[in-house]
Motif scaffolding. Structure first.
Motif, PDB file in Angstrom:
ATOM      1  N   SER A 165     -24.904 -22.549  26.657  1.00 26.76           N
ATOM      2  CA  SER A 165     -26.092 -21.800  26.221  1.00 26.76           C
ATOM      3  C   SER A 165     -27.329 -22.565  26.679  1.00 26.76           C
ATOM      4  CB  SER A 165     -26.078 -21.656  24.695  1.00 26.76           C
ATOM      5  OG  SER A 165     -27.391 -21.676  24.171  1.00 26.76           O
ATOM      6  N   HIS A 166     -28.240 -21.844  27.313  1.00 21.17           N
ATOM      7  CA  HIS A 166     -29.429 -22.491  27.888  1.00 21.17           C
ATOM      8  C   HIS A 166     -30.159 -23.369  26.875  1.00 21.17           C
ATOM      9  CE1 HIS A 166     -29.619 -20.794  31.899  1.00 21.17           C
ATOM     10  NE2 HIS A 166     -29.359 -19.591  31.408  1.00 21.17           N
ATOM     11  N   SER A 167     -30.681 -22.731  25.837  1.00 20.44           N
ATOM     12  CA  SER A 167     -31.595 -23.463  24.956  1.00 20.44           C
ATOM     13  C   SER A 167     -30.881 -24.596  24.244  1.00 20.44           C
ATOM     14  CB  SER A 167     -32.248 -22.514  23.950  1.00 20.44           C
ATOM     15  OG  SER A 167     -31.271 -22.008  23.063  1.00 20.44           O
ATOM     16  N   ASP A 168     -29.649 -24.356  23.821  1.00 21.34           N
ATOM     17  CA  ASP A 168     -28.925 -25.411  23.099  1.00 21.34           C
ATOM     18  C   ASP A 168     -28.638 -26.609  23.999  1.00 21.34           C
ATOM     19  OD1 ASP A 168     -28.141 -24.063  20.366  1.00 21.34           O
ATOM     20  OD2 ASP A 168     -27.850 -22.571  21.923  1.00 21.34           O
ATOM     21  N   GLN A 169     -28.215 -26.334  25.234  1.00 21.31           N
ATOM     22  CA  GLN A 169     -27.882 -27.434  26.128  1.00 21.31           C
ATOM     23  C   GLN A 169     -29.127 -28.178  26.609  1.00 21.31           C
ATOM     24  OE1 GLN A 169     -24.669 -28.702  26.734  1.00 21.31           O
ATOM     25  NE2 GLN A 169     -24.520 -27.398  24.923  1.00 21.31           N
ATOM     26  N   GLN A 170     -30.242 -27.461  26.741  1.00 25.22           N
ATOM     27  CA  GLN A 170     -31.493 -28.157  27.064  1.00 25.22           C
ATOM     28  C   GLN A 170     -31.831 -29.170  25.976  1.00 25.22           C
ATOM     29  OE1 GLN A 170     -34.673 -25.392  27.775  1.00 25.22           O
ATOM     30  NE2 GLN A 170     -33.794 -24.614  29.666  1.00 25.22           N
ATOM     31  N   VAL A 171     -31.723 -28.704  24.744  1.00 23.95           N
ATOM     32  CA  VAL A 171     -32.055 -29.578  23.623  1.00 23.95           C
ATOM     33  C   VAL A 171     -31.085 -30.753  23.544  1.00 23.95           C
ATOM     34  CG1 VAL A 171     -32.088 -29.696  21.101  1.00 23.95           C
ATOM     35  CG2 VAL A 171     -33.232 -27.814  22.262  1.00 23.95           C
ATOM     36  N   GLU A 172     -29.793 -30.486  23.754  1.00 25.30           N
ATOM     37  CA  GLU A 172     -28.804 -31.565  23.640  1.00 25.30           C
ATOM     38  C   GLU A 172     -28.950 -32.592  24.764  1.00 25.30           C
ATOM     39  OE1 GLU A 172     -24.857 -29.858  22.974  1.00 25.30           O
ATOM     40  OE2 GLU A 172     -25.810 -28.355  21.709  1.00 25.30           O
ATOM     41  N   TRP A 173     -29.306 -32.123  25.956  1.00 28.85           N
ATOM     42  CA  TRP A 173     -29.584 -33.074  27.041  1.00 28.85           C
ATOM     43  C   TRP A 173     -30.766 -33.964  26.662  1.00 28.85           C
ATOM     44  CZ3 TRP A 173     -29.131 -35.562  31.615  1.00 28.85           C
ATOM     45  CH2 TRP A 173     -28.039 -35.256  32.427  1.00 28.85           C
ATOM     46  N   GLN A 174     -31.756 -33.356  26.003  1.00 25.61           N
ATOM     47  CA  GLN A 174     -32.980 -34.105  25.712  1.00 25.61           C
ATOM     48  C   GLN A 174     -32.884 -34.919  24.424  1.00 25.61           C
ATOM     49  OE1 GLN A 174     -36.577 -31.736  26.282  1.00 25.61           O
ATOM     50  NE2 GLN A 174     -35.557 -30.540  27.861  1.00 25.61           N
ATOM     51  N   SER A 175     -31.910 -34.597  23.582  1.00 25.26           N
ATOM     52  CA  SER A 175     -31.720 -35.407  22.375  1.00 25.26           C
ATOM     53  C   SER A 175     -30.626 -36.439  22.578  1.00 25.26           C
ATOM     54  CB  SER A 175     -31.367 -34.518  21.181  1.00 25.26           C
ATOM     55  OG  SER A 175     -30.041 -34.043  21.297  1.00 25.26           O
ATOM     56  N   SER A 176     -29.687 -36.140  23.474  1.00 28.55           N
ATOM     57  CA  SER A 176     -28.501 -36.969  23.707  1.00 28.55           C
ATOM     58  C   SER A 176     -27.659 -37.102  22.436  1.00 28.55           C
ATOM     59  CB  SER A 176     -28.875 -38.366  24.241  1.00 28.55           C
ATOM     60  OG  SER A 176     -27.768 -38.958  24.886  1.00 28.55           O
ATOM     61  N   ILE A 177     -27.775 -36.125  21.569  1.00 22.77           N
ATOM     62  CA  ILE A 177     -26.901 -36.056  20.393  1.00 22.77           C
ATOM     63  C   ILE A 177     -26.365 -34.630  20.369  1.00 22.77           C
ATOM     64  CG2 ILE A 177     -26.715 -36.274  17.884  1.00 22.77           C
ATOM     65  CD1 ILE A 177     -29.088 -38.186  17.989  1.00 22.77           C
ATOM     66  N   ALA A 178     -25.151 -34.468  20.900  1.00 26.26           N
ATOM     67  CA  ALA A 178     -24.645 -33.121  21.161  1.00 26.26           C
ATOM     68  C   ALA A 178     -23.937 -32.508  19.977  1.00 26.26           C
ATOM     69  CB  ALA A 178     -23.687 -33.164  22.352  1.00 26.26           C
ATOM     70  N   ASP A 179     -23.697 -33.286  18.944  1.00 22.97           N
ATOM     71  CA  ASP A 179     -22.883 -32.757  17.851  1.00 22.97           C
ATOM     72  C   ASP A 179     -23.645 -32.668  16.533  1.00 22.97           C
ATOM     73  OD1 ASP A 179     -23.096 -35.470  17.643  1.00 22.97           O
ATOM     74  OD2 ASP A 179     -21.011 -35.836  17.093  1.00 22.97           O
ATOM     75  N   LYS A 180     -24.968 -32.786  16.601  1.00 22.37           N
ATOM     76  CA  LYS A 180     -25.762 -32.670  15.373  1.00 22.37           C
ATOM     77  C   LYS A 180     -27.023 -31.868  15.659  1.00 22.37           C
ATOM     78  CE  LYS A 180     -24.200 -36.922  13.192  1.00 22.37           C
ATOM     79  NZ  LYS A 180     -24.527 -38.311  12.855  1.00 22.37           N
ATOM     80  N   PRO A 181     -27.597 -31.265  14.618  1.00 17.64           N
ATOM     81  CA  PRO A 181     -28.841 -30.523  14.827  1.00 17.64           C
ATOM     82  C   PRO A 181     -29.943 -31.435  15.356  1.00 17.64           C
ATOM     83  CG  PRO A 181     -27.894 -30.009  12.683  1.00 17.64           C
ATOM     84  CD  PRO A 181     -27.103 -31.152  13.241  1.00 17.64           C
ATOM     85  N   PHE A 182     -30.842 -30.841  16.108  1.00 22.31           N
ATOM     86  CA  PHE A 182     -31.912 -31.613  16.747  1.00 22.31           C
ATOM     87  C   PHE A 182     -32.880 -32.194  15.717  1.00 22.31           C
ATOM     88  CE2 PHE A 182     -36.214 -31.921  18.424  1.00 22.31           C
ATOM     89  CZ  PHE A 182     -36.003 -32.782  19.493  1.00 22.31           C
ATOM     90  N   VAL A 183     -33.224 -33.447  15.908  1.00 20.26           N
ATOM     91  CA  VAL A 183     -34.281 -34.085  15.108  1.00 20.26           C
ATOM     92  C   VAL A 183     -35.317 -34.714  16.033  1.00 20.26           C
ATOM     93  CG1 VAL A 183     -34.829 -35.816  13.363  1.00 20.26           C
ATOM     94  CG2 VAL A 183     -32.680 -34.537  13.203  1.00 20.26           C
TER      95      VAL A 183
END
Lengths: 490, 177
Positions: A165-183
């Motif tokens: 998913s675009h938005s989710d994977q963008q956020v996970e790339w930028q947070s480097s925490i793929a298994d938790k909600p973005f903080v």
């Protein structure tokens, strides 16, 4: 014997007490973790902060985000005619395949048995690779834990949330925490820990050239957005000097913002807005004083070219190489964010008549030319060894086509560039296309399971930036799950 | 006293069962059964077989009436079909709000939609004729839909249209707001 005295006999009181202790311990552990982060922020990476102390050198990290999911299967392609080389590539990619002949091959230092070349539109990046200032990180992507194909198929290990998913994977790339909600983003967390190295905090060390992003969201250091023309000012403040009506209105506005207010939120809002206006004014002054560029490199006129050009100007102001006027000296660590969109190409990736042309070629050409110009500018500024630029994207794309071009994938290949980069090499393992889905990293249709995690990729750069091994888990809490906290490209 | 403690623990256990059992939902994992082939629709892609291998349907598996039960029905329109599928995704998210949309390739998404939940019903009938022999959900012209995940809660659905080619003027696309 009284049964209540038996050592393992639970009573209601003991049971409730144990429950309360468990709840309390959870809170205490959480508080301790926060205190540890706070302590790390309060202390500079090289020790306790001393008033006026500065870091011994200047360093900048530049994130170039390719929004939409770059098809890196055409960024770098195998050239040799072996069964697992170009023939496998051409068969697998089908209508997306680039020709075997054309641009020169890359002089890869550590061979995996194949010859490679970049997309023909990437001559600038090719030259940087061959001269050792640019490297490739193969098959890197979001991971919660190291994952094998068997584990993926059985879903027996945690997987990144909302893969593909675009938005989710963008956020996970930028947070480097793929298994938790973005903080927070990993760039923001690096800024939180390293900002104390800066003795000049008049402008945030986190600057975005393309609007708000997740990468630079921190707990303490706020990202500051500027445009390719410099600061983004309130329209009423432009040219507001002297006693004209506009100046009086601007001054009144500033006075109102700094006025004490009984409401804490209003006071905080006023303070932040006031700071933003002051930052804007300062940045405008600095850039205006350095209208004569401190480098002669010609940048592409594209949005990306101009974003990187402005970053080069801001680096010049911070690294003390600006030509005149006020500067940002004392700002020893800077993190920049640039972005170029349009990569979700699907069926529109290549021209039917000539696969070396088309939308993807245009985008890769822009990236290559802009990166090349940026490297040249930093060389002229004398800071090439102190500036590291890397690419990131939502995800890779499938190796073959589903009739609608390449689809959303997972692992992808990325570029890292700078004088400190041990370039001319491919780090990590290029995935193998077998054509029948039996490749060890292939979840089907060439959707690669990453063999290098974003955590390892970012940890390598965080370490170069000055984050200590002790504090690395604060920046990248999952990095301990992976084998290589330093990939060795810096 | 021990008797009171036992009663207290039993009460807690009952409360835990009441609270958690009805909410237990299966993760969107590889199911144990495969959509039964619909011989009328061949696979429109010449790709590797789906990564998730599953077994045949049993006649005893209950199936819920899906919001898209009339998908590809004669007299219908592609616009209506896309709306039906959009409702199926909405229903899925209502059942799995913490997971978001099913994800992956068409075959993986179809497998998730046709996997029965703990309540015994699936979001889409596994024997529906819109599912081809490769386990892909197809449009009324036999081409697998392209599910384009914009986010965990927004799934764009694309049909190649009558010419069965993506990227042409007759494509039909539903993009959720």
């Amino acid at each position: 014997m009284n049964p209540k005295n038996l050592p393992h006999d639970p009573t209601r009181r003991k049971f409730l007490g144990a429950c309360c202790a468990s709840v309390g311990a959870t809170g205490m552990l959480s508080a301790l973790a926060q205190l540890r982060l706070t302590g790390a922020i309060a202390n500079a990476e090289n020790g306790t902060r001393v008033a006026g102390a500065t870091a011994p050198d200047y360093k900048a990290l530049v994130c170039l985000f390719l929004a939409g999911g770059n098809d890196a299967n055409n960024l770098i392609i195998p050239l040799d005619s072996s069964a697992t080389g170009y023939q496998a590539y051409a068969t697998g990619r089908g209508t997306l395949a680039l020709p075997q002949t054309g641009d020169a091959k890359l002089n890869v230092k550590t061979s995996d048995g194949h010859d490679y070349r970049f997309h023909p539109a990437m001559t600038g990046a090719r030259d940087l690779f061959n001269s050792g200032q640019l490297g490739v990180i193969a098959n890197v992507g979001t991971l919660a834990v190291p994952t094998t194909k068997a584990q993926y198929n059985a879903r027996s290990v945690p997987l990144p949330f909302q893969l593909f998913s675009h938005s989710d994977q963008q956020v996970e790339w930028q947070s480097s925490i793929a298994d938790k909600p973005f903080v927070t983003g990993w760039g923001g967390r690096i800024a939180d820990v390293t900002d104390s190295l800066n003795s000049n905090n008049s402008i945030s060390m986190s600057i975005s050239l393309n609007g708000q992003n997740s990468f630079q969201v921190g707990n303490r250091v706020a990202q500051y957005s500027v445009s390719t023309n410099g600061s983004i000012a309130l329209s009423s403040s432009t040219g507001a000097t002297g006693t004209n009506l506009q100046a009086i209105r601007t001054q009144a506005q500033k006075d109102l913002l700094v006025a004490q207010n009984n409401n804490l939120f209003e006071t905080a809002f006023g303070g932040m807005t006031s700071n933003a206006i002051a930052d804007s004014d300062l940045l405008a002054t600095i850039l205006a004083a350095n209208a004569t560029l401190p480098f002669t490199t010609t940048f592409p006129t594209s949005s990306l070219g101009q974003q990187l050009k402005t970053i080069a100007r801001l680096i010049a102001a911070a690294a003390g190489t600006a030509t005149a006027g006020p500067s940002l000296s004392g700002l020893k660590r800077q993190i920049f964010f640039a972005r170029i969109g349009g990569w979700d190409l699907h069926a529109g990736q290549v021209n039917a008549g000539d696969h070396t042309l088309g939308a993807h070629a245009n985008l890769l050409g822009d990236v290559s030319n802009s990166l090349s110009a940026f490297y040249n500018a930093t060389s002229q500024l004398g800071v090439a060894n102190q500036v590291t630029t890397f690419t990131a994207s939502d995800f890779g794309r499938t190796f073959n086509t589903n009739g609608d071009g390449s689809d959303h994938g997972w692992g992808s290949h990325h570029l890292v560039m700078g004088g400190a980069v041990k370039g001319g090499d491919i780090y990590g393992k290029m995935p193998t296309w077998t054509g029948d889905g039996t490749g060890p990293d292939d979840t089907g249709r060439g959707r690669w399971i990453p063999t290098t995690s974003v955590d390892e990729f970012s940890a390598t750069m965080a370490t170069w930036f000055g984050v200590s091994a002790t504090n690395l888990p604060l920046i990248l809490p999952n990095v301990g799950r992976f084998a290589k906290p330093n990939l060795g490209f810096l | 006293m021990p008797r009171r403690l036992a009663l207290l623990l039993a009460a807690i256990a009952v409360a835990v069962l009441i609270i958690f059992l009805p909410r237990r939902a299966p993760a969107p994992t590889a199911p144990s059964a495969v959509p039964s082939p619909a011989p009328s629709l061949p696979s429109a892609t010449a790709t590797a077989p789906p990564a998730i291998k599953v077994a045949a349907t049993t006649a005893t598996e209950p199936e819920e009436i899906s919001a898209a039960i009339n998908l590809n029905a004669p007299g219908g329109t592609i616009g209506g079909d896309l709306e039906m599928l959009n409702t199926v995704f909405t229903d899925w998210r209502l059942n799995f709000p913490r997971i978001g949309n099913p994800w992956g390739e068409n075959v993986e998404i179809t497998t998730m939609l046709t996997t029965p939940t703990v309540r015994g019903a699936s979001h889409f009938p596994r024997t529906h004729p819109a599912i081809n022999s490769a386990g892909e959900l197809c449009d009324r012209w036999g081409t697998p839909f392209h599910f384009h995940a914009i986010s965990g809660t927004r799934m764009e659905i694309r049909s190649a249209g009558p010419d069965k080619k993506f990227g042409t003027a007759d494509d039909a696309v539903l993009t959720p707001p």
